[in-house]
Scaffold this motif. Structure first.
Motif, PDB file in Angstrom:
ATOM      1  N   PRO A  63       0.810  -1.220   0.000  1.00 25.82           N
ATOM      2  CA  PRO A  63       0.000   0.000   0.000  1.00 25.82           C
ATOM      3  C   PRO A  63       0.843   1.270   0.000  1.00 25.82           C
ATOM      4  O   PRO A  63       2.061   1.229   0.178  1.00 25.82           O
ATOM      5  N   LEU A  64       0.177   2.386  -0.198  1.00 26.41           N
ATOM      6  CA  LEU A  64       0.837   3.693  -0.083  1.00 26.41           C
ATOM      7  C   LEU A  64       0.598   4.194   1.338  1.00 26.41           C
ATOM      8  O   LEU A  64      -0.528   4.556   1.697  1.00 26.41           O
ATOM      9  N   ASP A  65       1.666   4.198   2.137  1.00 25.29           N
ATOM     10  CA  ASP A  65       1.531   4.633   3.522  1.00 25.29           C
ATOM     11  C   ASP A  65       1.028   6.065   3.589  1.00 25.29           C
ATOM     12  O   ASP A  65       1.438   6.923   2.801  1.00 25.29           O
ATOM     13  N   GLY A  66       0.147   6.305   4.541  1.00 25.05           N
ATOM     14  CA  GLY A  66      -0.356   7.656   4.739  1.00 25.05           C
ATOM     15  C   GLY A  66      -1.602   7.961   3.938  1.00 25.05           C
ATOM     16  O   GLY A  66      -2.182   9.029   4.075  1.00 25.05           O
ATOM     17  N   ALA A  67      -2.011   7.013   3.091  1.00 22.71           N
ATOM     18  CA  ALA A  67      -3.216   7.219   2.275  1.00 22.71           C
ATOM     19  C   ALA A  67      -4.216   6.109   2.577  1.00 22.71           C
ATOM     20  O   ALA A  67      -3.847   5.049   3.078  1.00 22.71           O
ATOM     21  N   LEU A  68      -5.477   6.358   2.273  1.00 23.17           N
ATOM     22  CA  LEU A  68      -6.514   5.335   2.447  1.00 23.17           C
ATOM     23  C   LEU A  68      -7.010   4.918   1.066  1.00 23.17           C
ATOM     24  O   LEU A  68      -8.172   5.114   0.718  1.00 23.17           O
ATOM     25  N   LEU A  69      -6.095   4.361   0.277  1.00 23.60           N
ATOM     26  CA  LEU A  69      -6.411   4.032  -1.108  1.00 23.60           C
ATOM     27  C   LEU A  69      -6.516   2.532  -1.364  1.00 23.60           C
ATOM     28  O   LEU A  69      -6.920   2.118  -2.450  1.00 23.60           O
ATOM     29  N   THR A  70      -6.162   1.719  -0.376  1.00 22.22           N
ATOM     30  CA  THR A  70      -6.249   0.264  -0.599  1.00 22.22           C
ATOM     31  C   THR A  70      -7.690  -0.153  -0.866  1.00 22.22           C
ATOM     32  O   THR A  70      -7.955  -0.968  -1.763  1.00 22.22           O
ATOM     33  N   ARG A  71      -8.639   0.417  -0.119  1.00 17.77           N
ATOM     34  CA  ARG A  71     -10.045   0.016  -0.270  1.00 17.77           C
ATOM     35  C   ARG A  71     -10.572   0.292  -1.679  1.00 17.77           C
ATOM     36  O   ARG A  71     -11.050  -0.642  -2.345  1.00 17.77           O
ATOM     37  N   PRO A  72     -10.467   1.519  -2.192  1.00 17.37           N
ATOM     38  CA  PRO A  72     -10.973   1.727  -3.556  1.00 17.37           C
ATOM     39  C   PRO A  72     -10.202   0.917  -4.598  1.00 17.37           C
ATOM     40  O   PRO A  72     -10.777   0.478  -5.599  1.00 17.37           O
ATOM     41  N   PHE A  73      -8.911   0.687  -4.349  1.00 25.54           N
ATOM     42  CA  PHE A  73      -8.123  -0.090  -5.319  1.00 25.54           C
ATOM     43  C   PHE A  73      -8.596  -1.545  -5.346  1.00 25.54           C
ATOM     44  O   PHE A  73      -8.773  -2.127  -6.428  1.00 25.54           O
ATOM     45  N   VAL A  74      -8.837  -2.111  -4.178  1.00 23.37           N
ATOM     46  CA  VAL A  74      -9.284  -3.502  -4.118  1.00 23.37           C
ATOM     47  C   VAL A  74     -10.691  -3.625  -4.698  1.00 23.37           C
ATOM     48  O   VAL A  74     -11.004  -4.601  -5.402  1.00 23.37           O
ATOM     49  N   GLU A  75     -11.529  -2.643  -4.436  1.00 19.69           N
ATOM     50  CA  GLU A  75     -12.883  -2.677  -5.025  1.00 19.69           C
ATOM     51  C   GLU A  75     -12.797  -2.650  -6.546  1.00 19.69           C
ATOM     52  O   GLU A  75     -13.508  -3.370  -7.248  1.00 19.69           O
ATOM     53  N   ARG A  76     -11.919  -1.815  -7.062  1.00 17.52           N
ATOM     54  CA  ARG A  76     -11.742  -1.727  -8.514  1.00 17.52           C
ATOM     55  C   ARG A  76     -11.195  -3.047  -9.064  1.00 17.52           C
ATOM     56  O   ARG A  76     -11.631  -3.541 -10.108  1.00 17.52           O
TER      57      ARG A  76
END
Ligand SMILES: NC(=O)c1ccc[n+]([C@@H]2O[C@H](COP(=O)([O-])OP(=O)(O)OC[C@H]3O[C@@H](n4cnc5c(N)ncnc54)[C@H](OP(=O)(O)O)[C@@H]3O)[C@@H](O)[C@H]2O)c1
Length: 280
Positions: A63-76
């Motif tokens: 993941p990219l530390d400091g961001a909350l992007l894992t969730r939208p990426f996994v959904e995509r």
């Protein structure tokens, strides 16, 4: 699982690079997804996500530390046909008082873990402690070259884990059976204080290296003196706090659970790194 593309997010990094090399060696179709990959993938540019995920069946996700992007990426990823995800998380995610509650790295990992568990995909979570390779490929390498490990670690110890072991577990989970729904806590076989680390690195590198324990505020001042933004310096000092408080001494058994063998010891890591010229 090897017949369709496996995407390695963070494929140029300490664990991703090793995962990529292993998968290539197995003859798997692989794609490295990072800003220097082809096509370039940038966490902060959502327009780059679909091309990175095109035709993928499984994803190793740093993941990219400091961001909350894992969730939208996994959904995509799920929407685009990915079936399996192996997430690199971090030690302490589920341990109350382990880290700084305002720390953004912990939030990245906690939200990322929830996201993969709720994704409907086959998932495996890796929770490593400090990587041994921080001393060869990461931020601590410069300190090794300078001969002083200047860190706010007190006399705490850490059960450093070898990135090769993390990669072996990741590849097993990406390509094999029996890892779905598993969370592997990953450490090396023993905990070392930073004084002991300095002894090991001195022996392996042929350079005199000593540990200089710093009070956290002095460490933050050193980092800001080197040009770090204050918030980042404080966050990094906060990341070392569990080590100072003895919380990183814990030995965990995920390497044996996943692979049926012992993890590699720090002495073997250091000797191999020295022989490979890691500090030349
Ligand atoms: N290091 C440790 O001791 C340790 C311990 C436990 C957990 N972790 C966790 O492991 C993860 C990786 O940390 P690390 O320090 O070892 O880093 P790393 O994986 O060695 O390097 C970071 C990777 O992310 C890529 N990257 C960086 N920014 C990106 C962006 N905006 N878009 C796409 N890719 C990007 C980099 O590639 P490009 O530069 O090519 O984009 C590189 O492949 C973190 O989540 C960390 O919390 C680390």
């Amino acid at each position: 699982m090897t017949e369709r593309t496996i995407v390695v997010v963070g494929g140029t990094g300490k664990t991703g690079g090793r995962v990529l090399a292993r998968l290539r060696g197995m003859g798997a179709a692989v794609r490295a997804a990072s800003r220097s990959g082809e096509p370039p993938f940038d966490w902060n540019e959502r327009a780059t996500w679909d091309a990175a995920l095109d035709g993928a069946r499984a994803v190793y996700l740093v993941p990219l530390d400091g961001a909350l992007l894992t969730r939208p990426f996994v959904e995509r990823a799920a929407r685009l046909g990915v079936e399996r995800v192996v997430l690199l998380s971090g030690r302490g995610v589920d341990v109350p008082d382990y880290g700084d509650p305002s720390g953004s790295v912990g939030a990245t990992h906690a939200d990322g873990e929830s996201a993969v568990r709720e994704s409907g995909l086959e998932w495996t979570i890796l929770r490593p402690g400090w990587f041994a390779q921080n001393f060869t490929e990461g931020f601590f390498r410069e300190m090794v070259l300078a001969g002083e490990l200047r860190l706010p670690g007190g006399d705490g110890a850490a059960s450093f884990v070898d990135a090769d072991d993390i990669a072996d577990v990741a590849v097993a989970a990406l390509t094999g059976d029996g890892h779905d729904g598993r969370t592997y806590e990953l450490s090396g076989p023993r905990a070392l204080t930073l004084t002991e680390v300095a002894v090991e690195l001195s022996a392996a590198s042929g350079r005199p290296i000593r540990y200089v324990p710093l009070p956290p505020e002095e460490y933050v001042a050193e980092l800001t003196g080197q040009g770090w933004p204050r918030a980042e310096a404080e966050e990094f000092a906060g990341a070392v706090a569990p080590l100072r408080r003895g919380l990183d001494e814990v030995l965990s058994h995920g390497v044996r659970e996943a692979l049926g063998r012992a993890p590699r010891d720090f002495t073997a890591f250091a000797a191999a790194a020295g022989a490979a010229g890691a500090w030349d």
